[in-house]
Design an enzyme around this catalytic site. Sequence first.
Site, PDB file in Angstrom:
ATOM      1  CB  CYS A  72     -18.892 -14.532 -15.233  1.00  0.00           C
ATOM      2  SG  CYS A  72     -19.444 -15.433 -16.551  1.00  0.00           S
TER       3      CYS A  72
ATOM      4  CG  HIS B 236     -15.025 -25.567   0.513  1.00  0.00           C
ATOM      5  ND1 HIS B 236     -15.241 -25.439   1.964  1.00  0.00           N
ATOM      6  CD2 HIS B 236     -15.580 -26.782   0.195  1.00  0.00           C
ATOM      7  CE1 HIS B 236     -15.712 -26.551   2.430  1.00  0.00           C
ATOM      8  NE2 HIS B 236     -16.000 -27.171   1.546  1.00  0.00           N
TER       9      HIS B 236
ATOM     10  N   PRO C 183      -8.188 -27.761  19.113  1.00  0.00           N
ATOM     11  CG  PRO C 183      -8.003 -25.354  19.136  1.00  0.00           C
ATOM     12  CD  PRO C 183      -8.279 -26.244  18.237  1.00  0.00           C
TER      13      PRO C 183
HETATM   14  N1  APR Z   1      -5.857 -24.761  15.660  1.00  0.00           N
HETATM   15  C1  APR Z   1      -6.496 -25.847  15.186  1.00  0.00           C
HETATM   16  N2  APR Z   1      -7.744 -25.819  15.190  1.00  0.00           N
HETATM   17  C2  APR Z   1      -8.367 -24.778  15.621  1.00  0.00           C
HETATM   18  C3  APR Z   1      -7.766 -23.647  16.098  1.00  0.00           C
HETATM   19  C4  APR Z   1      -6.315 -23.591  16.102  1.00  0.00           C
HETATM   20  N3  APR Z   1      -5.574 -22.837  16.536  1.00  0.00           N
HETATM   21  N4  APR Z   1      -8.629 -22.696  16.576  1.00  0.00           N
HETATM   22  C5  APR Z   1      -9.880 -23.249  16.268  1.00  0.00           C
HETATM   23  N5  APR Z   1      -9.609 -24.448  15.583  1.00  0.00           N
HETATM   24  C6  APR Z   1     -10.689 -25.275  15.183  1.00  0.00           C
HETATM   25  C7  APR Z   1     -12.343 -25.268  15.848  1.00  0.00           C
HETATM   26  O1  APR Z   1     -12.080 -25.786  17.169  1.00  0.00           O
HETATM   27  C8  APR Z   1     -13.057 -25.821  14.918  1.00  0.00           C
HETATM   28  O2  APR Z   1     -13.234 -27.106  15.105  1.00  0.00           O
HETATM   29  O3  APR Z   1     -10.924 -25.018  13.900  1.00  0.00           O
HETATM   30  C9  APR Z   1     -12.345 -25.466  13.612  1.00  0.00           C
HETATM   31  C10 APR Z   1     -13.169 -24.499  12.731  1.00  0.00           C
HETATM   32  O4  APR Z   1     -14.247 -24.828  12.387  1.00  0.00           O
HETATM   33  P1  APR Z   1     -15.201 -24.305  11.278  1.00  0.00           P
HETATM   34  O5  APR Z   1     -15.209 -22.748  11.588  1.00  0.00           O
HETATM   35  O6  APR Z   1     -16.427 -24.869  11.092  1.00  0.00           O
HETATM   36  O7  APR Z   1     -14.265 -24.127   9.920  1.00  0.00           O
HETATM   37  P2  APR Z   1     -14.515 -25.360   8.931  1.00  0.00           P
HETATM   38  O8  APR Z   1     -14.385 -26.573   9.445  1.00  0.00           O
HETATM   39  O9  APR Z   1     -12.971 -25.218   8.199  1.00  0.00           O
HETATM   40  O10 APR Z   1     -15.517 -25.120   8.116  1.00  0.00           O
HETATM   41  C11 APR Z   1     -15.934 -25.879   6.892  1.00  0.00           C
HETATM   42  O11 APR Z   1     -17.515 -24.311   6.580  1.00  0.00           O
HETATM   43  O12 APR Z   1     -18.708 -22.372   6.170  1.00  0.00           O
HETATM   44  C12 APR Z   1     -18.088 -23.308   5.628  1.00  0.00           C
HETATM   45  O13 APR Z   1     -17.264 -23.068   3.544  1.00  0.00           O
HETATM   46  C13 APR Z   1     -16.856 -22.786   4.923  1.00  0.00           C
HETATM   47  O14 APR Z   1     -14.835 -24.025   4.493  1.00  0.00           O
HETATM   48  C14 APR Z   1     -15.751 -23.658   5.389  1.00  0.00           C
HETATM   49  C15 APR Z   1     -16.569 -24.829   5.823  1.00  0.00           C
END
Ligand code: APR
Length: 254
Positions: A135, A127, A222
Amino acid sequence: MPDSAALPDEKLLSRAASYIKGCKRLVVLTGAGVSKESGIPTFRDKLTGLWEGYDPGQLATPEGFLKNPPLVWKWYDWRRQMVSAAEPNDGHRAIAQLQKLVPTTVVTQNVDRLHQRAGSENVLELHGNILTFRCFERGHQALDGVASGLDEPPICQCGSLLRPNVVWFGEALPQSVLADANKAAKLCDLMFVVGTSALVQPAASLPHIALDRGAIVVEVNPNETPLSEDATLFLSGASGLVMPQLVRLFEALN
Ligand code: APR
């Protein structure tokens, strides 16, 4: 509510460590959860996730940017300052350590560059990253540093607005990065999927590509995700606790 300060059962951790010992090509796919212990909010966690308080359509789409460039610029500027002030955590460092011990490709959805700051090399940033700019109209890279604290996007030499070098919803991923990530998923025999909700495509399909080719997939989170049922092993816990423990157990096997 799962206890993210708890470690998974020792037997499960040992099993995961033995998978590392047996593997030839490892992929570590990460998401926002790995940076949570560095103080950077995730997107979809209940109450604390960024998308609970902000509208992705306004802040993370090309249409949102064109509609209100200062709003989007300031939101990314806030995130950039947070990321610049953050430090890699034990999870990032354990992943960098693994890369030294086993042939490993790190693939991340994160835009914060904390893997690189922890010592990981050749990280595939699906990403993009929040720390550089291009730009909007022509993709010219902004070579000079861009000051933080600006109220609106600076203008490129070509007259277009500058934007962060990230992938917004509705945009294509950088093709060569995605091709390398797909290839790594096809060729690996072990994949760790750490700290991602496994909801956003095409990243979410990478573990399934690996599983379809017979690889072992270990999820560290988690909370359960749509991947958990299909994963070979689910390790419930925070990346900053689980990943260092896995490295310790793996090193003890050698
Ligand atoms: N260790 C491991 N996992 C964790 C922890 C931790 N300490 N704390 C939270 N999590 C987990 C949550 O349970 C969740 O499943 O991390 C995950 C975060 O998920 P999202 O917030 O959806 O993040 P992500 O999967 O990276 O999102 C993907 O979505 O909005 C877009 O571009 C953005 O790159 C991002 C993409």
